[in-house]
Design an enzyme around this catalytic site. Sequence first.
Site, mmCIF file in Angstrom:
data_model
loop_
_atom_site.group_PDB
_atom_site.id
_atom_site.type_symbol
_atom_site.label_atom_id
_atom_site.label_comp_id
_atom_site.label_asym_id
_atom_site.label_seq_id
_atom_site.Cartn_x
_atom_site.Cartn_y
_atom_site.Cartn_z
ATOM 1 N N GLU A 127 -53.806 -10.260 112.057
ATOM 2 C CA GLU A 127 -54.854 -9.398 111.471
ATOM 3 C C GLU A 127 -55.204 -8.172 112.306
ATOM 4 O OE1 GLU A 127 -58.123 -12.063 110.693
ATOM 5 O OE2 GLU A 127 -57.038 -13.079 109.086
ATOM 6 N N ASN A 167 -48.775 -11.702 111.283
ATOM 7 C CA ASN A 167 -49.454 -12.372 110.160
ATOM 8 C C ASN A 167 -50.696 -11.580 109.750
ATOM 9 O OD1 ASN A 167 -49.502 -14.942 108.589
ATOM 10 N ND2 ASN A 167 -51.457 -15.296 109.626
ATOM 11 N N HIS A 204 -54.385 -15.009 100.570
ATOM 12 C CA HIS A 204 -55.700 -15.496 100.125
ATOM 13 C C HIS A 204 -56.067 -14.666 98.900
ATOM 14 C CE1 HIS A 204 -56.371 -17.899 103.711
ATOM 15 N NE2 HIS A 204 -56.126 -16.863 104.481
ATOM 16 N N GLU A 233 -50.932 -18.766 104.234
ATOM 17 C CA GLU A 233 -52.281 -19.358 104.148
ATOM 18 C C GLU A 233 -52.773 -19.355 102.696
ATOM 19 O OE1 GLU A 233 -55.015 -17.514 106.910
ATOM 20 O OE2 GLU A 233 -53.521 -17.425 108.500
ATOM 21 N N ASP A 235 -54.377 -19.634 99.270
ATOM 22 C CA ASP A 235 -55.408 -20.241 98.431
ATOM 23 C C ASP A 235 -55.798 -19.208 97.380
ATOM 24 O OD1 ASP A 235 -57.012 -18.608 100.151
ATOM 25 O OD2 ASP A 235 -57.845 -20.345 101.201
HETATM 26 C C1 XIL Z 1 -60.121 -20.039 109.168
HETATM 27 C C2 XIL Z 1 -60.290 -21.555 109.152
HETATM 28 O O1 XIL Z 1 -59.797 -22.044 107.916
HETATM 29 C C3 XIL Z 1 -61.751 -21.922 109.331
HETATM 30 O O2 XIL Z 1 -61.898 -23.332 109.507
HETATM 31 C C4 XIL Z 1 -62.357 -21.205 110.533
HETATM 32 O O3 XIL Z 1 -63.740 -21.450 110.590
HETATM 33 C C5 XIL Z 1 -62.090 -19.711 110.463
HETATM 34 O O4 XIL Z 1 -60.702 -19.480 110.327
HETATM 35 N N1 XIL Z 1 -57.124 -15.989 108.394
HETATM 36 C C6 XIL Z 1 -56.524 -16.771 109.349
HETATM 37 C C7 XIL Z 1 -56.989 -18.170 109.561
HETATM 38 O O5 XIL Z 1 -55.540 -16.340 109.962
HETATM 39 O O6 XIL Z 1 -56.878 -18.562 110.911
HETATM 40 C C8 XIL Z 1 -58.404 -18.356 109.078
HETATM 41 O O7 XIL Z 1 -58.729 -19.741 109.173
HETATM 42 C C9 XIL Z 1 -58.563 -17.848 107.675
HETATM 43 C C10 XIL Z 1 -58.267 -16.370 107.594
#
Ligand code: XIL
Length: 297
Positions: A127, A167, A204, A233, A235
């Site tokens: 990020e 990422n 996401h 990741e 969702d």
């Molecule tokens: C999130 C986790 O799911 C949570 O439990 C934590 O509180 C915060 O981080 N991008 C990422 C992940 O790269 O590491 C993040 O995970 C979600 C967004």
Amino acid sequence: AGTLGAAAAQSGRYFGTAIAASRLGDSTYSTIAGREFNMVTAENEMKPDATEPQRGQFNFSSGDQIYNWATQRGMKVRGHTLAWHSQQPGWMQSLSGSSLRQAMIDHINGVMAHYKGKLAYWDVVNEAFNEDGSRRNSNLQGTGNDWIEVAFRTARNADPSVKLCYNDYNIENWSYGKTQGVYRMIQDFKSRGVPIDCVGLQTHFTGGSSLPSNFQTTLSSFAALGVDVALTEVDVTNASTSQYAGLTQACLNVSRCVGITVWGVRDSDSWRSGESPLLFDGGGNKKAAYTSVLNAL
Ligand code: XIL
């Protein structure tokens, strides 16, 4: 095939999930995770605040718990993450300049030495871009614009066996500024020989019923630079079946899309639990989105 992992393996891909060490004692959770997936990412346990809580003092207890759980079941592990503006330990948050740069290098070396030869991928940097494609302002960015390539060069030396990934989120739409900013960085790294093997698209998805425009174009465009791509990741708001099927199909259509990871097992395990974004409901039942993914694989 009857599981996500086995179905993905039919085309040489993996299907993974984020795992939280604190949930492994929940038998419904561990039964589903152990059955369905063949790749694991630690949801929080390999982040800088977890692995180096005090400077120079590393703690791998919960990361190893996840690593051991996964590998005992024949699953592979993605490391997440080494250099990030968020979830830094307090001591790192207060550093800047050359001392932070050295702390980043020491952190990468310390964590990668522990997992040397054990992981399939590492998210080296997470990020680092703004939505408009410029670099995100952070204490790491303040150490100099070359911090990302220094992180990747350090990582390659620390463990030449693991694939090194950049990422990020909101890099799924090809006509979006952030996507283009990341693309230009990967192109630059490839042209100058900075070691990088893969781009992780967090995926996401929020709202809507169709995919962001040109999602597959984004995957194939990154791949054409000579890197693997992965959905790292996933969702989706309310687990839209068409979006889940579409993102699965987009990955399958791109030969260098190596796998898909969902960001948790049941809706109740999700960091976005209010949006019911995953493939299993809170009771551990398969949702319609599960079937749409399995059928697309
Ligand atoms: C999130 C986790 O799911 C949570 O439990 C934590 O509180 C915060 O981080 N991008 C990422 C992940 O790269 O590491 C993040 O995970 C979600 C967004």
